[in-house]
Design an enzyme around this catalytic site. Structure first.
Site, PDB file in Angstrom:
ATOM      1  N   SER A 115      16.814  10.922  -0.389  1.00  0.00           N
ATOM      2  CA  SER A 115      17.411  11.703   0.702  1.00  0.00           C
ATOM      3  C   SER A 115      18.671  12.440   0.241  1.00  0.00           C
TER       4      SER A 115
ATOM      5  N   GLY B  17      24.438  39.981  -4.352  1.00  0.00           N
ATOM      6  CA  GLY B  17      23.205  40.643  -3.900  1.00  0.00           C
ATOM      7  C   GLY B  17      22.017  40.306  -4.784  1.00  0.00           C
TER       8      GLY B  17
ATOM      9  N   GLN C  78      33.969  29.009  -9.687  1.00  0.00           N
ATOM     10  CA  GLN C  78      33.876  27.733 -10.415  1.00  0.00           C
ATOM     11  C   GLN C  78      33.672  26.580  -9.421  1.00  0.00           C
ATOM     12  N   HIS C  79      34.406  26.668  -8.305  1.00  0.00           N
ATOM     13  CA  HIS C  79      34.318  25.613  -7.288  1.00  0.00           C
ATOM     14  C   HIS C  79      32.935  25.595  -6.645  1.00  0.00           C
ATOM     15  N   ARG C  80      32.314  26.767  -6.602  1.00  0.00           N
ATOM     16  CA  ARG C  80      30.979  26.889  -6.027  1.00  0.00           C
ATOM     17  C   ARG C  80      29.925  26.279  -6.952  1.00  0.00           C
TER      18      ARG C  80
ATOM     19  N   ALA D 136      26.392   5.274   6.518  1.00  0.00           N
ATOM     20  CA  ALA D 136      26.526   4.152   5.569  1.00  0.00           C
ATOM     21  C   ALA D 136      25.540   4.322   4.409  1.00  0.00           C
TER      22      ALA D 136
ATOM     23  N   ASN E 176       0.811  -1.217   0.000  1.00  0.00           N
ATOM     24  CA  ASN E 176       0.000   0.000   0.000  1.00  0.00           C
ATOM     25  C   ASN E 176       0.844   1.267   0.000  1.00  0.00           C
TER      26      ASN E 176
ATOM     27  N   GLU F 185       7.401  12.995   1.168  1.00  0.00           N
ATOM     28  CA  GLU F 185       7.662  11.624   0.717  1.00  0.00           C
ATOM     29  C   GLU F 185       8.656  10.905   1.624  1.00  0.00           C
TER      30      GLU F 185
ATOM     31  N   ARG G  70      28.279  39.145 -15.277  1.00  0.00           N
ATOM     32  CA  ARG G  70      28.706  40.003 -14.175  1.00  0.00           C
ATOM     33  C   ARG G  70      30.233  40.169 -14.195  1.00  0.00           C
TER      34      ARG G  70
HETATM   35  C1  LIG Z   1       9.206   4.860   7.552  1.00  0.00           C
HETATM   36  C2  LIG Z   1       8.170   3.875   7.033  1.00  0.00           C
HETATM   37  C3  LIG Z   1       8.673   3.182   5.789  1.00  0.00           C
HETATM   38  C4  LIG Z   1       7.911   2.865   8.125  1.00  0.00           C
HETATM   39  O1  LIG Z   1       6.751   2.171   7.822  1.00  0.00           O
HETATM   40  P1  LIG Z   1       6.186   1.045   8.802  1.00  0.00           P
HETATM   41  O2  LIG Z   1       4.998   0.436   8.162  1.00  0.00           O
HETATM   42  O3  LIG Z   1       6.047   1.559  10.178  1.00  0.00           O
HETATM   43  O4  LIG Z   1       7.386   0.069   8.710  1.00  0.00           O
HETATM   44  P2  LIG Z   1       7.844  -1.082   9.661  1.00  0.00           P
HETATM   45  O5  LIG Z   1       8.846  -0.544  10.587  1.00  0.00           O
HETATM   46  O6  LIG Z   1       6.670  -1.829  10.167  1.00  0.00           O
HETATM   47  O7  LIG Z   1       8.533  -2.012   8.571  1.00  0.00           O
HETATM   48  C5  LIG Z   1       9.665  -1.656   7.919  1.00  0.00           C
HETATM   49  C6  LIG Z   1       9.851  -2.719   6.885  1.00  0.00           C
HETATM   50  O8  LIG Z   1       8.998  -2.440   5.797  1.00  0.00           O
HETATM   51  C7  LIG Z   1       9.762  -2.279   4.642  1.00  0.00           C
HETATM   52  N1  LIG Z   1       9.140  -1.251   3.810  1.00  0.00           N
HETATM   53  C8  LIG Z   1       8.732  -0.040   4.202  1.00  0.00           C
HETATM   54  N2  LIG Z   1       8.248   0.615   3.152  1.00  0.00           N
HETATM   55  C9  LIG Z   1       8.359  -0.211   2.089  1.00  0.00           C
HETATM   56  C10 LIG Z   1       8.025  -0.092   0.711  1.00  0.00           C
HETATM   57  N3  LIG Z   1       7.512   1.038   0.239  1.00  0.00           N
HETATM   58  N4  LIG Z   1       8.294  -1.120  -0.090  1.00  0.00           N
HETATM   59  C11 LIG Z   1       8.851  -2.263   0.391  1.00  0.00           C
HETATM   60  N5  LIG Z   1       9.182  -2.432   1.685  1.00  0.00           N
HETATM   61  C12 LIG Z   1       8.930  -1.424   2.501  1.00  0.00           C
HETATM   62  C13 LIG Z   1      11.125  -1.841   5.122  1.00  0.00           C
HETATM   63  O9  LIG Z   1      12.118  -2.089   4.193  1.00  0.00           O
HETATM   64  C14 LIG Z   1      11.264  -2.695   6.359  1.00  0.00           C
HETATM   65  O10 LIG Z   1      11.621  -4.009   5.957  1.00  0.00           O
HETATM   66  P3  LIG Z   1      12.425  -4.950   6.966  1.00  0.00           P
HETATM   67  O11 LIG Z   1      12.592  -6.206   6.179  1.00  0.00           O
HETATM   68  O12 LIG Z   1      13.713  -4.239   7.221  1.00  0.00           O
HETATM   69  O13 LIG Z   1      11.612  -5.107   8.198  1.00  0.00           O
HETATM   70  C15 LIG Z   1       6.871   4.563   6.694  1.00  0.00           C
HETATM   71  O14 LIG Z   1       6.278   4.929   7.855  1.00  0.00           O
HETATM   72  C16 LIG Z   1       7.034   5.679   5.727  1.00  0.00           C
HETATM   73  O15 LIG Z   1       7.177   5.478   4.523  1.00  0.00           O
HETATM   74  N6  LIG Z   1       7.009   6.909   6.243  1.00  0.00           N
HETATM   75  C17 LIG Z   1       7.145   8.087   5.438  1.00  0.00           C
HETATM   76  C18 LIG Z   1       5.806   8.677   5.156  1.00  0.00           C
HETATM   77  C19 LIG Z   1       5.751   9.342   3.819  1.00  0.00           C
HETATM   78  O16 LIG Z   1       6.608   9.175   2.973  1.00  0.00           O
HETATM   79  N7  LIG Z   1       4.721  10.084   3.574  1.00  0.00           N
HETATM   80  C20 LIG Z   1       4.479  10.691   2.312  1.00  0.00           C
HETATM   81  C21 LIG Z   1       3.120  11.318   2.289  1.00  0.00           C
HETATM   82  S1  LIG Z   1       2.664  11.890   0.696  1.00  0.00           S
HETATM   83  C22 LIG Z   1       3.650  13.255   0.434  1.00  0.00           C
HETATM   84  O17 LIG Z   1       4.497  13.594   1.198  1.00  0.00           O
HETATM   85  C23 LIG Z   1       3.380  14.021  -0.813  1.00  0.00           C
HETATM   86  C24 LIG Z   1       4.130  15.076  -1.163  1.00  0.00           C
HETATM   87  C25 LIG Z   1       3.829  15.934  -2.296  1.00  0.00           C
HETATM   88  C26 LIG Z   1       4.599  15.651  -3.530  1.00  0.00           C
HETATM   89  O18 LIG Z   1       5.174  14.580  -3.655  1.00  0.00           O
HETATM   90  O19 LIG Z   1       4.607  16.521  -4.441  1.00  0.00           O
HETATM   91  C1  FAD Z   2       5.542  20.621   0.805  1.00  0.00           C
HETATM   92  C2  FAD Z   2       4.931  19.419   1.441  1.00  0.00           C
HETATM   93  C3  FAD Z   2       3.972  18.708   0.748  1.00  0.00           C
HETATM   94  C4  FAD Z   2       3.365  17.598   1.337  1.00  0.00           C
HETATM   95  N1  FAD Z   2       2.390  16.943   0.661  1.00  0.00           N
HETATM   96  C5  FAD Z   2       1.758  15.892   1.239  1.00  0.00           C
HETATM   97  C6  FAD Z   2       0.706  15.224   0.570  1.00  0.00           C
HETATM   98  O1  FAD Z   2       0.334  15.567  -0.556  1.00  0.00           O
HETATM   99  N2  FAD Z   2       0.085  14.190   1.188  1.00  0.00           N
HETATM  100  C7  FAD Z   2       0.456  13.788   2.433  1.00  0.00           C
HETATM  101  O2  FAD Z   2      -0.140  12.857   2.943  1.00  0.00           O
HETATM  102  N3  FAD Z   2       1.472  14.389   3.079  1.00  0.00           N
HETATM  103  C8  FAD Z   2       2.120  15.440   2.522  1.00  0.00           C
HETATM  104  N4  FAD Z   2       3.154  16.057   3.179  1.00  0.00           N
HETATM  105  C9  FAD Z   2       3.565  15.588   4.500  1.00  0.00           C
HETATM  106  C10 FAD Z   2       4.917  14.910   4.497  1.00  0.00           C
HETATM  107  O3  FAD Z   2       4.876  13.683   3.826  1.00  0.00           O
HETATM  108  C11 FAD Z   2       5.419  14.723   5.930  1.00  0.00           C
HETATM  109  O4  FAD Z   2       5.578  16.003   6.488  1.00  0.00           O
HETATM  110  C12 FAD Z   2       6.714  13.956   5.946  1.00  0.00           C
HETATM  111  O5  FAD Z   2       6.506  12.606   5.618  1.00  0.00           O
HETATM  112  C13 FAD Z   2       7.445  14.056   7.290  1.00  0.00           C
HETATM  113  O6  FAD Z   2       6.647  13.631   8.324  1.00  0.00           O
HETATM  114  P1  FAD Z   2       6.405  14.520   9.640  1.00  0.00           P
HETATM  115  O7  FAD Z   2       5.948  15.841   9.217  1.00  0.00           O
HETATM  116  O8  FAD Z   2       5.575  13.699  10.522  1.00  0.00           O
HETATM  117  O9  FAD Z   2       7.829  14.696  10.280  1.00  0.00           O
HETATM  118  P2  FAD Z   2       8.315  14.090  11.650  1.00  0.00           P
HETATM  119  O10 FAD Z   2       8.362  12.616  11.531  1.00  0.00           O
HETATM  120  O11 FAD Z   2       7.566  14.654  12.781  1.00  0.00           O
HETATM  121  O12 FAD Z   2       9.803  14.632  11.655  1.00  0.00           O
HETATM  122  C14 FAD Z   2      10.354  15.507  12.646  1.00  0.00           C
HETATM  123  C15 FAD Z   2      11.789  15.051  12.992  1.00  0.00           C
HETATM  124  O13 FAD Z   2      11.716  13.792  13.636  1.00  0.00           O
HETATM  125  C16 FAD Z   2      12.631  12.889  13.057  1.00  0.00           C
HETATM  126  N5  FAD Z   2      12.091  11.525  13.129  1.00  0.00           N
HETATM  127  C17 FAD Z   2      10.806  11.129  13.041  1.00  0.00           C
HETATM  128  N6  FAD Z   2      10.708   9.799  13.112  1.00  0.00           N
HETATM  129  C18 FAD Z   2      11.942   9.324  13.249  1.00  0.00           C
HETATM  130  C19 FAD Z   2      12.500   8.018  13.366  1.00  0.00           C
HETATM  131  N7  FAD Z   2      11.741   6.943  13.349  1.00  0.00           N
HETATM  132  N8  FAD Z   2      13.836   7.900  13.481  1.00  0.00           N
HETATM  133  C20 FAD Z   2      14.606   9.007  13.487  1.00  0.00           C
HETATM  134  N9  FAD Z   2      14.153  10.263  13.388  1.00  0.00           N
HETATM  135  C21 FAD Z   2      12.831  10.418  13.266  1.00  0.00           C
HETATM  136  C22 FAD Z   2      12.766  13.369  11.615  1.00  0.00           C
HETATM  137  O14 FAD Z   2      13.996  12.933  11.051  1.00  0.00           O
HETATM  138  C23 FAD Z   2      12.688  14.877  11.778  1.00  0.00           C
HETATM  139  O15 FAD Z   2      13.972  15.359  12.068  1.00  0.00           O
HETATM  140  C24 FAD Z   2       3.764  17.186   2.615  1.00  0.00           C
HETATM  141  C25 FAD Z   2       4.744  17.892   3.312  1.00  0.00           C
HETATM  142  C26 FAD Z   2       5.325  19.010   2.734  1.00  0.00           C
HETATM  143  C27 FAD Z   2       6.380  19.762   3.495  1.00  0.00           C
END
Ligand SMILES: CC(C)(COP(=O)(O)OP(=O)(O)OC[C@H]1O[C@@H](n2cnc3c(N)ncnc32)[C@H](O)[C@@H]1OP(=O)(O)O)[C@@H](O)C(=O)NCCC(=O)NCCSC(=O)/C=C/CC(=O)O
Ligand code: FAD
Length: 642
Positions: free
Chosen positions: A363, A382, A312-314, A505, A258, A405, A291
């Site tokens: 990342s 500036g 250039q380095h920048r 790493a 999912n 993401e 410039r």
């Molecule tokens: C940090 C995450 C991945 C943790 O998820 P969770 O379900 O809590 O993970 P677990 O600790 O239970 O399991 C980790 C386990 O699962 C594997 N895994 C995780 N994700 C994937 C995947 N996508 N595909 C395959 N496998 C996956 C992982 O490798 C571990 O495997 P092990 O074998 O080591 O156990 C999760 O919470 C997460 O993704 N968080 C980030 C949330 C996020 O990205 N939100 C985005 C919202 S949408 C958005 O931001 C939109 C922006 C606008 C735009 O894009 O323009």
């Molecule tokens: C411009 C923008 C667009 C977005 N669009 C969407 C969208 O369309 N749909 C949607 O659903 N979401 C959206 N989001 C939300 C976005 O996906 C989340 O903000 C993002 O996933 C980070 O989660 P958070 O805000 O909970 O941060 P947090 O998890 O609260 O992060 C705060 C700090 O805690 C640390 N931290 C948190 N958990 C851990 C951990 N397990 N280990 C170590 N450090 C940790 C982080 O590294 C960070 O330094 C958007 C965000 C932005 C800024």
């Protein structure tokens, strides 16, 4: 070169043709510079252009070609977003990957025709990263065969989803699915939010905009709450998971399937970041060749600031990175498309590799893109700080990628899990089981680097050095982690205590992948002049990157101090070699003036005259005496004079 950047000569030619058509359509141009508009005006302007685009799209591009659509959007709507940004970036991809064939037939054509506008609503006020602790629930009501969506408290409000606030009338909503009191975890549901005729929120829905942000302000990121809001059972996206009418749950072939919409964006956003980095560098490099400031030789006239080695380095190492990201991004998209195809036919074996790779790349690329854009801004002195450069807007949008993401640190830790598992295979003598992306972890390396010791070794010795440091850091961090556990530390505590080392790493592994992708691409090129120009850039890249991470190779003596001097000299050598090509290396991206939206980065270099024009068009200059003066400052001064 444009063909290398955009993937083929045909693509490059099509981009040019599309830009030429847009140039002839004034109705698609910004009616005034975006920095002079309020947020509301920008949203209005963007919606205006979006509707014209929808009407005329077929005259400009092949609407079925995502690359052409992407270019059209960048050029006309720009990077500050638009009212349908999430529709294309996440809503349609989520439906494509997670809805069943039947569901797709019902919703996808409507979404593609733009009859409905959708977004992806996952993050909440209280939780974004930790998906397991999202609080929105979707409870199955057996009697009516409906899911009841509910927001139990303020922290459970959906918060951030792009275009949720005002533009979207549908969303893929992620909620914890509860059937017969059992929680099956977060699942995606198709949810109608607003009336299709009036656009008013439907009863049971609380929705709005979360307010202005650092950048990206054309997007109405929103909040969303549900008050026992009912949707049919069949609105659960059911390609991989199913819930039968009697509440029977059929689990997916992979627990994290999912999450595929996020992996989609992580894979595709790399080239988007490369484009933003190249745009900022294009502006800064063009301006640096216009410039003139100071002299290098006092007997000579003032030089273009691009002649300074510091300038250039920048800029130049970031030019190399922009190319590297573009090439690594293209490989990643290919891999993603392959894995998606496999997933659709039930093979989920490659998901973990793709997740690890995209987590690391997302990342490192967003972080280094931010660094590069900020250097580009400073390189403009500036004028870089003026919105006329447009670099601050590019920066604001690009660094959003460090957070969305998946927050960067968190995603690096996801890759680290994969690396630690791989390290365990190496330690237990099962290196043959390592996937291709980590196979180097199982290969014994030479005791010292052979950089500058073997003539004509090409980039091989560099790649081996990157492999050595990445392998060493991975094994070191894994040893630290396993060691703590052997001492009795709980797994999670041990993990947290090693997480800085683990993320180191992850970064090294990702930087290795980027270097290798660059090398692979250069090796494929047949055109001798293009190969030569990109080889120079690659030389700069490998030497600059290695210098940046040299401490890892110095601490075990893999690199010597004299080799480090050689690497440093190579950086300086290639800065000089790249100088004559610098502007062209960025002009090759073929950004039009319409797309760059920068007075400083104009193709014709006519900067000063246009900066003056820009300043004169500032809304503040409509009148000589502002009401802030008549109302406050003038009375204050008059009072002080009494
Ligand atoms: C940090 C995450 C991945 C943790 O998820 P969770 O379900 O809590 O993970 P677990 O600790 O239970 O399991 C980790 C386990 O699962 C594997 N895994 C995780 N994700 C994937 C995947 N996508 N595909 C395959 N496998 C996956 C992982 O490798 C571990 O495997 P092990 O074998 O080591 O156990 C999760 O919470 C997460 O993704 N968080 C980030 C949330 C996020 O990205 N939100 C985005 C919202 S949408 C958005 O931001 C939109 C922006 C606008 C735009 O894009 O323009
Ligand atoms: C411009 C923008 C667009 C977005 N669009 C969407 C969208 O369309 N749909 C949607 O659903 N979401 C959206 N989001 C939300 C976005 O996906 C989340 O903000 C993002 O996933 C980070 O989660 P958070 O805000 O909970 O941060 P947090 O998890 O609260 O992060 C705060 C700090 O805690 C640390 N931290 C948190 N958990 C851990 C951990 N397990 N280990 C170590 N450090 C940790 C982080 O590294 C960070 O330094 C958007 C965000 C932005 C800024």
């Amino acid at each position: 070169m444009a063909a290398q950047i955009w993937g083929s000569e045909k693509r490059a030619r099509r981009r040019r043709e599309i830009s030429a058509k847009i140039a002839q359509m004034p109705e698609l141009h910004d009616s005034k510079p975006l920095p002079f508009m309020t947020r509301e005006e920008k949203i209005m302007e963007s919606a205006r252009k979006l509707t014209i685009l929808t009407e005329k799209m077929g005259q400009i591009i092949d609407p079925t070609d995502p690359a052409e659509l992407y270019h059209l959007n960048n050029e006309v709507l720009g990077l500050e977003g638009n009212p349908m940004a999430l529709h294309g970036v996440m809503f349609i991809p989520a439906l494509s990957a997670q809805a069943s064939d039947e569901q797709q037939a019902k919703w996808l054509p409507r979404a593609l025709r733009r009859e409905i506008i959708g977004t992806y609503a996952q993050t909440e006020l209280g939780h974004g990263t930790n998906l397991q602790n999202l609080e929105t629930t979707a409870t199955y009501d057996l009697a009516t065969q409906e899911f009841v969506l509910h927001t139990p408290q303020i922290t459970a409000l959906k918060w951030w989803p792009g275009n949720l606030g005002k533009s979207s009338n549908y969303a893929v909503v992620v909620a914890h699915m509860i059937i017969k009191a059992k929680n099956y975890g977060p699942h995606p549901f198709m949810v109608q939010l607003r009336d299709e005729k009036t656009h008013e929120p439907l009863p049971g829905i609380t929705i709005g905009d979360i307010g202005p942000k650092m950048a990206y302000n054309i997007v109405d990121n929103g909040f969303l709450g549900f008050n026992k809001y009912r949707i049919p059972r069949t609105n659960l996206l059911m390609r991989h998971t199913k819930v039968e009418a009697d509440g029977t749950y059929i689990k997916p072939p992979h627990a994290k399937i999912n999450y595929s919409a996020m992996v989609h964006v992580r894979a595709y956003m790399l080239t988007g970041q490369a484009i933003m980095l190249a745009s900022a560098l294009n502006i800064a490099t063009r301006y640096s060749s216009v410039r003139r400031q100071g002299q290098i030789d006092k007997s000579q006239p003032e030089v273009k600031v691009l002649e300074y080695q510091t300038q250039q380095h920048r800029l130049f190492p970031s030019i190399a990175r922009a190319y590297a990201f573009q090439f690594a991004g293209a490989e990643t998209v290919k891999l993603y498309e392959h894995v998606l195809k496999e997933m659709k036919s039930g093979n989920v074996s490659l998901m973990a590799d793709l997740h690890a790779l995209t987590s690391g790349l997302k990342s490192v690329v967003t972080y280094q893109t931010g660094e590069g854009i900020e250097q580009a801004r400073m390189a403009c002195g500036g004028h870089g700080y003026s919105m006329a450069s447009y670099i601050s807007e590019i920066y604001g949008v690009a660094i959003g990628g460090c957070t969305y993401e998946g927050e960067n640190m968190v995603m690096l830790l996801q890759l680290a899990r994969y690396l630690v598992k791989s390290a365990a295979l190496v330690k237990s003598g099962q290196s043959s089981k390592l996937g291709p992306l980590v196979a180097y972890l199982g290969v014994k390396s030479e005791p010292t680097s052979l950089i500058d010791r073997i003539p004509n070794s090409g980039f091989t010795e560099y790649v081996k050095t990157f492999q050595h440091v990445s392998k060493r850091q991975t094994l070191k961090a894994a040893d630290m982690f396993f060691g703590l556990m052997e001492k009795g530390e709980k797994r999670e505590i041990a993990w947290n205590k090693c997480s800085v080392e683990l993320n180191r790493a992850s970064r090294l592994h990702t930087r290795l992948f980027i270097v290798e992708a660059f090398v692979r691409r250069v090796n494929e090129i047949a055109d001798i002049r293009i190969k030569e120009a990109l080889t120079d850039l690659l030389h700069l890249h490998v030497n600059y990157e290695l210098l940046d991470i040299a401490s890892y190779a110095l601490e075990d003596g893999f690199l010597s101090a004299s080799q480090l001097d050689y690497i440093r000299d190579q950086v300086y050598l290639y800065l000089g070699k790249i100088r004559p090509n610098a502007v062209s290396l960025l002009d090759s991206w073929e950004f039009s003036d319409i797309e760059l939206r920068s007075v400083l980065g104009r193709r014709d270099g006519n900067v000063y005259e246009n900066l003056f024009k820009w300043a004169k068009s500032s809304p503040l200059n409509k009148t000589d005496v502002l009401s802030s003066v008549t109302q406050y400052l003038k009375p204050m001064m008059e009072k002080a004079r009494l």
